[in-house]
Design a protein around this motif. Structure first.
Motif, PDB file in Angstrom:
ATOM      1  N   GLU A   1       6.392 -10.181   8.125  1.00 26.26           N
ATOM      2  CA  GLU A   1       6.062  -8.837   8.923  1.00 26.26           C
ATOM      3  C   GLU A   1       6.812  -8.145   8.264  1.00 26.26           C
ATOM      4  N   LEU A   2       8.047  -8.412   8.368  1.00 23.29           N
ATOM      5  CA  LEU A   2       9.237  -7.242   7.707  1.00 23.29           C
ATOM      6  C   LEU A   2       8.993  -6.510   6.265  1.00 23.29           C
ATOM      7  N   ASP A   3       8.305  -7.631   5.428  1.00 22.46           N
ATOM      8  CA  ASP A   3       7.953  -7.321   4.101  1.00 22.46           C
ATOM      9  C   ASP A   3       6.920  -6.153   4.127  1.00 22.46           C
ATOM     10  N   ILE A   4       5.798  -6.491   5.015  1.00 23.70           N
ATOM     11  CA  ILE A   4       4.510  -5.811   5.119  1.00 23.70           C
ATOM     12  C   ILE A   4       5.060  -4.320   5.673  1.00 23.70           C
ATOM     13  N   ARG A   5       5.874  -4.249   6.601  1.00 24.00           N
ATOM     14  CA  ARG A   5       6.305  -3.123   7.365  1.00 24.00           C
ATOM     15  C   ARG A   5       7.036  -2.199   6.274  1.00 24.00           C
ATOM     16  N   ARG A   6       7.874  -2.998   5.524  1.00 24.50           N
ATOM     17  CA  ARG A   6       8.839  -2.085   4.532  1.00 24.50           C
ATOM     18  C   ARG A   6       8.065  -1.670   3.644  1.00 24.50           C
ATOM     19  N   ARG A   7       7.046  -2.173   3.140  1.00 24.86           N
ATOM     20  CA  ARG A   7       6.123  -1.681   2.163  1.00 24.86           C
ATOM     21  C   ARG A   7       5.258  -0.587   2.537  1.00 24.86           C
ATOM     22  N   MET A   8       4.751  -0.623   3.898  1.00 30.24           N
ATOM     23  CA  MET A   8       4.068   0.222   4.876  1.00 30.24           C
ATOM     24  C   MET A   8       5.068   1.601   4.907  1.00 30.24           C
ATOM     25  N   SER A   9       6.126   1.367   5.162  1.00 31.54           N
ATOM     26  CA  SER A   9       7.303   2.633   5.245  1.00 31.54           C
ATOM     27  C   SER A   9       7.370   3.435   4.018  1.00 31.54           C
TER      28      SER A   9
END
Length: 286
Positions: free
Chosen positions: A61-69
């Protein structure tokens, strides 16, 4: 008239093609956030079903949100919709389409055949009964050879028929097939050489010369091979040697030989060509 219908159809097609340009239609540009939302939703389902443990789920989840940011803070200009085409460009495209339609109609009116529309095609003249019978026999022969190709006599007959019909390439193919089954026939090699010679409009090709030479290797007295090999010598520029060869054929021919007239006519033509060349100064005796 037919060209008015063609002009209307061409104009309609041109209008369909330029309409998006006239309206300035642009496609939507996506920033890719919907992809990240889908990944988060899928991750949540996997967590609920127990397909992934909590630590791995939190890390994903952290990785997905980082790429989303990172996607959200990207270059805004790259995500901006493209600017619409300029007014002059749109007008130029529309004008070019119109000119193309006009030119198409003019060219058709100049070189087209609108008067043929609706006319019944002319029927080809029917062959005489004798010719129809010959064509039927050839068709039967082709069918027989397709079933039993080991028939050199049949291929030779087919080749001779093609030779008389002016289908020299087909005649050569038939003679070559016959030679495959009967390689020791001087007649077949001479016939092959004649087909190859006629195929090139009477110019002695290497294939024709080789076929005549093979015929003479098998039978040095083969009249057809001797006649055309003399023609090869004549085309090589040695008129006297060619005349001697043709005269030798006449000297050894029976008085009622069917080919005497052909050989005599060729000798007369060669002599006439020599006299014409001498008068023009191409041949001057020392």
């Amino acid at each position: 008239m037919i060209w008015f219908l063609i002009a209307a159809l061409a104009s309609l097609v041109a209008l369909v093609l330029v309409l998006p340009v006239m309206r300035g239609v642009r496609g939507d540009v996506s920033d890719g956030r919907a992809v990240f939302d889908g990944q988060l939703a899928e991750l949540a389902r996997d967590r609920e079903l127990g397909f992934i443990d909590e630590d791995a789920a939190r890390q994903a989840e952290l990785d997905i949100r980082r790429r989303m940011s990172q996607a959200g803070t990207g270059d805004a200009a790259a995500l901006a919709p493209p600017a619409p085409a300029s007014k002059w460009l749109r007008h130029g495209l529309v004008g070019g389409a119109g000119v193309s339609v006009i030119l198409a109609v003019i060219i058709y009116m100049l070189i087209g055949s609108p008067f043929l529309v609706g006319m019944t095609p002319a029927r080809a003249p029917e062959l005489p009964p004798e010719a129809q019978a010959v064509m039927a026999e050839l068709e039967n022969l082709r069918n027989e050879l397709a079933e039993r190709p080991d028939n050199p006599q049949g291929w030779a007959v087919l080749g001779q028929a093609y030779l008389r019909m002016g289908r020299y390439g087909d005649a050569a193919t038939a003679f070559e097939t016959a030679i495959n089954w009967e390689p020791g026939s001087a007649f077949l090699f001479a016939a092959l050489g004649q087909a190859r010679l006629f195929e090139t409009g009477g110019i002695m090709s290497a294939a024709a010369r080789e076929a005549f030479a093979r015929a003479l290797d098998i039978d040095p007295l083969d009249v057809r091979a001797r006649f055309f090999m003399a023609e090869a010598v004549y085309q090589d520029g040695d008129r006297e040697a060619a005349l001697a060869s043709w005269q030798a054929i006449l000297d050894s021919a029976a008085p009622d030989a069917a080919y005497r007239g052909m050989v005599e006519a060729r000798i007369a033509a060669a002599l006439a060509d020599g006299e014409a060349a001498a008068l023009s100064g191409d041949e001057i005796e020392p």
